[in-house]
Design a protein around this motif. Structure first.
Motif, short mmCIF file in Angstrom:
data_model
loop_
_atom_site.label_atom_id
_atom_site.label_comp_id
_atom_site.label_asym_id
_atom_site.label_seq_id
_atom_site.Cartn_x
_atom_site.Cartn_y
_atom_site.Cartn_z
N ASP A 63 0.80 -1.23 0.00
CA ASP A 63 0.00 0.00 0.00
C ASP A 63 0.83 1.28 0.00
N GLY A 64 2.14 1.15 -0.03
CA GLY A 64 3.01 2.31 0.01
C GLY A 64 4.04 2.16 1.11
N SER A 109 -4.44 6.59 3.50
CA SER A 109 -3.63 6.93 2.33
C SER A 109 -3.84 8.35 1.83
N LEU A 110 -5.00 8.91 2.09
CA LEU A 110 -5.47 10.07 1.34
C LEU A 110 -4.57 11.30 1.44
N ASP A 111 -3.92 11.50 2.57
CA ASP A 111 -3.07 12.69 2.74
C ASP A 111 -1.62 12.45 2.32
N HIS A 112 -1.34 11.30 1.69
CA HIS A 112 0.05 10.92 1.45
C HIS A 112 0.30 10.48 0.00
N ALA A 113 -0.35 11.12 -0.94
CA ALA A 113 -0.18 10.73 -2.34
C ALA A 113 1.29 10.82 -2.77
N ASP A 114 1.95 11.92 -2.43
CA ASP A 114 3.35 12.08 -2.85
C ASP A 114 4.26 11.05 -2.20
N ALA A 115 4.04 10.79 -0.92
CA ALA A 115 4.88 9.80 -0.23
C ALA A 115 4.70 8.41 -0.82
N ILE A 116 3.47 8.07 -1.19
CA ILE A 116 3.20 6.76 -1.78
C ILE A 116 3.84 6.67 -3.15
N GLN A 150 -13.90 14.50 -1.81
CA GLN A 150 -12.95 15.51 -2.29
C GLN A 150 -11.51 15.06 -2.09
N LYS A 151 -11.24 14.38 -0.98
CA LYS A 151 -9.88 13.89 -0.74
C LYS A 151 -9.51 12.78 -1.70
N VAL A 152 -10.45 11.89 -2.01
CA VAL A 152 -10.19 10.83 -2.99
C VAL A 152 -9.89 11.46 -4.34
#
Length: 322
Positions: A63-64, A109-116, A150-152
């Motif tokens: 998942d990241g 996961s939603l707040d960590h798109a760049d980290a993933i 909105q976060k998705v």
């Protein structure tokens, strides 16, 4: 071979090429001759030989980074599985076996798109896709609700931006699929074109459990106890041929309900031509019936990526510009 998927309902399995090894096995299943049992060992060298010989498509569930992955993916003792998943990836790479990754998108996961994205890119996992956490089977609720819409949306848009910035070095399944569906070859009149949806076509997907029991349509339905269709098992290999399922009341009833749901989608959804009628399992578990229409799966996995790709195409072509 034990497989554990937490919490994602559509996690990957090992699957052979569409027309080669799978077809060979289906040919065996169609006969009445007994099948010799396959013995799996814990020797990865032998597993690697098997994967290479059969040109198997390998999917890993990661998942990241650990702080996202280990929120949900734990052992029975409650320990995180991230390091074990990475060991598996390293073993595959060491044996020359390519693989892709599927990550479940949950609230964590939603707040960590760049980290993933950075985690996958830094670990040379450049082919990956996202399964949005869903309500299916024993997974009776999701950490994602309508309030997360909105976060998705922001998560997927950021992933698309990062993929573009990578200049083709990273492939994300949802956006590649969206582009393929939008630009798919139209045979005949364009208004007649509809994306082929394997989940609504009988035996478009064949699911078999460890006991040889088989089902079709959405793989998540295999063995699920339902009031209308029993355990959603249509036969058992080698006692039954695939064709025997066509006489099953459960098969005929489910096929009819799925077909009615597809027609309702055709009549009501502007995305029908790039979807083909949705996922029966999601309709059943979210809406209570195959004979229904839009689900969260539709909104997140089909509609959102198509919107994102279409907006980018329109912007690049200056479509609709004043």
């Amino acid at each position: 071979m034990r497989q554990q998927s937490i919490p994602g309902p559509k996690d990957p399995i090992i699957s052979p090429p569409r027309n080669a090894w799978r077809g060979e096995r289906c040919g065996v299943w169609g006969r009445t001759a007994p099948i010799k049992p396959v013995r799996f060992t814990h020797s990865f060298r032998r597993s690697a030989e098997f994967f290479l010989k059969t040109s198997s498509c390998i999917g890993l569930s990661i998942d990241g980074p650990a702080f996202v992955h280990d929120v949900h993916r734990k052992t029975r003792q409650g320990k995180g599985t991230h390091e074990a998943a990475l060991r598996g990836a390293r073993l595959l790479t060491a044996h020359g076996i390519s693989f892709h990754v599927i990550a479940v998108v949950s609230e964590a996961s939603l707040d960590h798109a760049d980290a993933i994205f950075d985690f996958f890119a830094d670990n040379n996992m450049v082919r990956f896709g996202f399964n949005v956490e869903e309500q299916e089977g024993i997974h009776t609720s999701s950490s994602l609700t309508d309030s997360h819409a909105q976060k998705v949306d922001a998560f997927f848009r950021q992933m698309f931006l990062r993929q573009k910035q990578a200049g083709g070095k990273v492939r994300i399944r949802e956006f590649d699929f969206a582009l393929q569906r939008i630009g798919a070859s139209r045979d005949g009149a364009e208004e007649q074109f509809v994306y082929e949806n394997e989940q609504v076509r009988p035996f478009g997907i064949l699911s078999v459990d460890w006991q040889g029991r088989f089902s079709t349509f959405s793989p998540e339905m295999l063995g699920v106890s339902t009031l209308e269709y029993g355990d959603f098992i249509f036969g058992r290999i080698p006692e039954n041929r695939l064709a025997d399922a066509l006489q099953s009341t459960a098969f005929l009833d489910s096929q009819a309900a799925i077909a009615r749901g597809v027609e309702k989608c055709r009549a009501s959804c502007s995305f029908f031509k790039v979807c083909g009628g949705g996922a029966p399992a999601n309709k059943y578990f979210e809406n209570g019936s195959f004979d229904s229409t839009e689900t969260a799966y539709c909104r997140h996995v089909i509609q959102l990526p198509v919107r994102v790709v279409l907006e980018d195409l329109e912007a690049s072509l200056s479509v609709g510009a004043d």
